[in-house]
Design a protein around this motif. Sequence first.
Motif, PDB file in Angstrom:
ATOM      1  N   PRO A   7       0.825  -1.203   0.000  1.00  0.00           N
ATOM      2  CA  PRO A   7       0.000   0.000   0.000  1.00  0.00           C
ATOM      3  C   PRO A   7       0.864   1.260   0.000  1.00  0.00           C
ATOM      4  N   LEU A   8       0.458   2.221  -0.786  1.00  0.00           N
ATOM      5  CA  LEU A   8       1.033   3.557  -0.743  1.00  0.00           C
ATOM      6  C   LEU A   8       0.020   4.420  -0.003  1.00  0.00           C
ATOM      7  N   VAL A   9       0.460   5.092   1.043  1.00  0.00           N
ATOM      8  CA  VAL A   9      -0.442   5.845   1.899  1.00  0.00           C
ATOM      9  C   VAL A   9      -0.101   7.322   1.811  1.00  0.00           C
ATOM     10  N   LYS A  10      -1.137   8.127   1.543  1.00  0.00           N
ATOM     11  CA  LYS A  10      -0.988   9.582   1.563  1.00  0.00           C
ATOM     12  C   LYS A  10      -2.027  10.131   2.533  1.00  0.00           C
ATOM     13  N   ILE A  11      -1.555  10.856   3.532  1.00  0.00           N
ATOM     14  CA  ILE A  11      -2.425  11.417   4.559  1.00  0.00           C
ATOM     15  C   ILE A  11      -2.390  12.935   4.422  1.00  0.00           C
ATOM     16  N   PHE A  59      -9.489  16.892  10.977  1.00  0.00           N
ATOM     17  CA  PHE A  59      -9.955  16.223   9.765  1.00  0.00           C
ATOM     18  C   PHE A  59      -8.770  15.817   8.900  1.00  0.00           C
ATOM     19  N   MET A  60      -8.835  14.595   8.388  1.00  0.00           N
ATOM     20  CA  MET A  60      -7.787  14.110   7.488  1.00  0.00           C
ATOM     21  C   MET A  60      -8.397  13.262   6.382  1.00  0.00           C
ATOM     22  N   ILE A  61      -7.745  13.313   5.241  1.00  0.00           N
ATOM     23  CA  ILE A  61      -8.107  12.464   4.110  1.00  0.00           C
ATOM     24  C   ILE A  61      -6.962  11.474   3.944  1.00  0.00           C
ATOM     25  N   ILE A  62      -7.284  10.197   4.052  1.00  0.00           N
ATOM     26  CA  ILE A  62      -6.284   9.137   3.928  1.00  0.00           C
ATOM     27  C   ILE A  62      -6.520   8.425   2.604  1.00  0.00           C
ATOM     28  N   GLU A  63      -5.544   8.509   1.717  1.00  0.00           N
ATOM     29  CA  GLU A  63      -5.630   7.875   0.410  1.00  0.00           C
ATOM     30  C   GLU A  63      -4.757   6.620   0.413  1.00  0.00           C
ATOM     31  N   LEU A  64      -5.375   5.482   0.156  1.00  0.00           N
ATOM     32  CA  LEU A  64      -4.671   4.199   0.111  1.00  0.00           C
ATOM     33  C   LEU A  64      -4.647   3.718  -1.334  1.00  0.00           C
ATOM     34  N   THR A  65      -3.471   3.541  -1.881  1.00  0.00           N
ATOM     35  CA  THR A  65      -3.319   2.966  -3.216  1.00  0.00           C
ATOM     36  C   THR A  65      -2.744   1.574  -3.014  1.00  0.00           C
ATOM     37  N   LYS A  76     -13.171  -3.140   4.012  1.00  0.00           N
ATOM     38  CA  LYS A  76     -14.060  -2.662   5.077  1.00  0.00           C
ATOM     39  C   LYS A  76     -13.343  -2.748   6.419  1.00  0.00           C
ATOM     40  N   ALA A  77     -12.689  -3.866   6.670  1.00  0.00           N
ATOM     41  CA  ALA A  77     -11.959  -4.047   7.926  1.00  0.00           C
ATOM     42  C   ALA A  77     -10.854  -3.002   8.067  1.00  0.00           C
ATOM     43  N   ALA A  78     -10.092  -2.768   7.011  1.00  0.00           N
ATOM     44  CA  ALA A  78      -9.009  -1.778   7.067  1.00  0.00           C
ATOM     45  C   ALA A  78      -9.561  -0.398   7.402  1.00  0.00           C
ATOM     46  N   ALA A  81      -6.375   6.409  19.843  1.00  0.00           N
ATOM     47  CA  ALA A  81      -5.041   6.940  20.149  1.00  0.00           C
ATOM     48  C   ALA A  81      -4.987   8.457  20.216  1.00  0.00           C
ATOM     49  N   LEU A  82      -5.824   9.126  19.404  1.00  0.00           N
ATOM     50  CA  LEU A  82      -5.707  10.579  19.285  1.00  0.00           C
ATOM     51  C   LEU A  82      -7.011  11.330  19.576  1.00  0.00           C
ATOM     52  N   SER A  83      -8.040  10.591  19.969  1.00  0.00           N
ATOM     53  CA  SER A  83      -9.353  11.191  20.242  1.00  0.00           C
ATOM     54  C   SER A  83      -9.913  11.954  19.035  1.00  0.00           C
ATOM     55  N   ILE A  84      -9.610  11.459  17.860  1.00  0.00           N
ATOM     56  CA  ILE A  84     -10.164  12.042  16.637  1.00  0.00           C
ATOM     57  C   ILE A  84     -11.597  11.540  16.487  1.00  0.00           C
ATOM     58  N   ALA A  85     -12.510  12.426  16.142  1.00  0.00           N
ATOM     59  CA  ALA A  85     -13.890  12.008  15.890  1.00  0.00           C
ATOM     60  C   ALA A  85     -13.919  11.142  14.628  1.00  0.00           C
ATOM     61  N   PRO A  86     -14.681  10.059  14.630  1.00  0.00           N
ATOM     62  CA  PRO A  86     -14.758   9.215  13.424  1.00  0.00           C
ATOM     63  C   PRO A  86     -15.152  10.014  12.179  1.00  0.00           C
ATOM     64  N   GLU A  87     -15.951  11.056  12.376  1.00  0.00           N
ATOM     65  CA  GLU A  87     -16.385  11.893  11.252  1.00  0.00           C
ATOM     66  C   GLU A  87     -15.242  12.703  10.644  1.00  0.00           C
ATOM     67  N   ASP A  88     -14.120  12.787  11.342  1.00  0.00           N
ATOM     68  CA  ASP A  88     -12.962  13.520  10.843  1.00  0.00           C
ATOM     69  C   ASP A  88     -11.963  12.627  10.102  1.00  0.00           C
ATOM     70  N   VAL A  89     -12.341  11.371   9.869  1.00  0.00           N
ATOM     71  CA  VAL A  89     -11.480  10.437   9.139  1.00  0.00           C
ATOM     72  C   VAL A  89     -12.175  10.062   7.834  1.00  0.00           C
ATOM     73  N   PHE A  90     -11.555  10.442   6.734  1.00  0.00           N
ATOM     74  CA  PHE A  90     -12.088  10.164   5.396  1.00  0.00           C
ATOM     75  C   PHE A  90     -11.058   9.286   4.693  1.00  0.00           C
ATOM     76  N   ILE A  91     -11.461   8.089   4.296  1.00  0.00           N
ATOM     77  CA  ILE A  91     -10.529   7.136   3.671  1.00  0.00           C
ATOM     78  C   ILE A  91     -11.031   6.776   2.278  1.00  0.00           C
ATOM     79  N   ILE A  92     -10.130   6.806   1.323  1.00  0.00           N
ATOM     80  CA  ILE A  92     -10.435   6.382  -0.049  1.00  0.00           C
ATOM     81  C   ILE A  92      -9.392   5.349  -0.473  1.00  0.00           C
TER      82      ILE A  92
END
Length: 119
Positions: free
Chosen positions: A2-6, A61-67, A78-80, A91-102
């Motif tokens: 995987p190539l990960v861009k955050i 808020f973060m956008i996590i791009e997984l290639t 789905k599991a990932a 770990a960081l108390s980030i709201a689930p709504e602030d995590v966007f994964i593609i």
Amino acid sequence: MPLVKINMLKGKTAEYKKTVFDCVHQGLMEGLGISDWDRFQRIIEFDRADFEAPAEKSDNFMIIELTIFPGRTKEQKKAAIEIITAKLVAALSIAPEDVFIIIAEPPLENWGMAGKQKG
């Protein structure tokens, strides 16, 4: 491999960013079954003026791009997504709504490593 861009706003500490890397990597190991050594991650930070998101998103808020290589099942992806999000929340108390994964899965013929086409 995987190539990960955050993508995130500037201003987080090195420790915070390392924790983000670790949460994402653990989620990929558990969700997709990648090896521990398989870490190709980068964080790209933006000034507030250069990172637009809906008003209800916080500064976390973060956008996590997984290639990834093609072939993972819907259940693995789905599991990932769920594991990465849960780890960031814990770990960081980030709201689930602030995590966007593609997830993008280019065909193997579009991958080149060490000067060789993969597929």
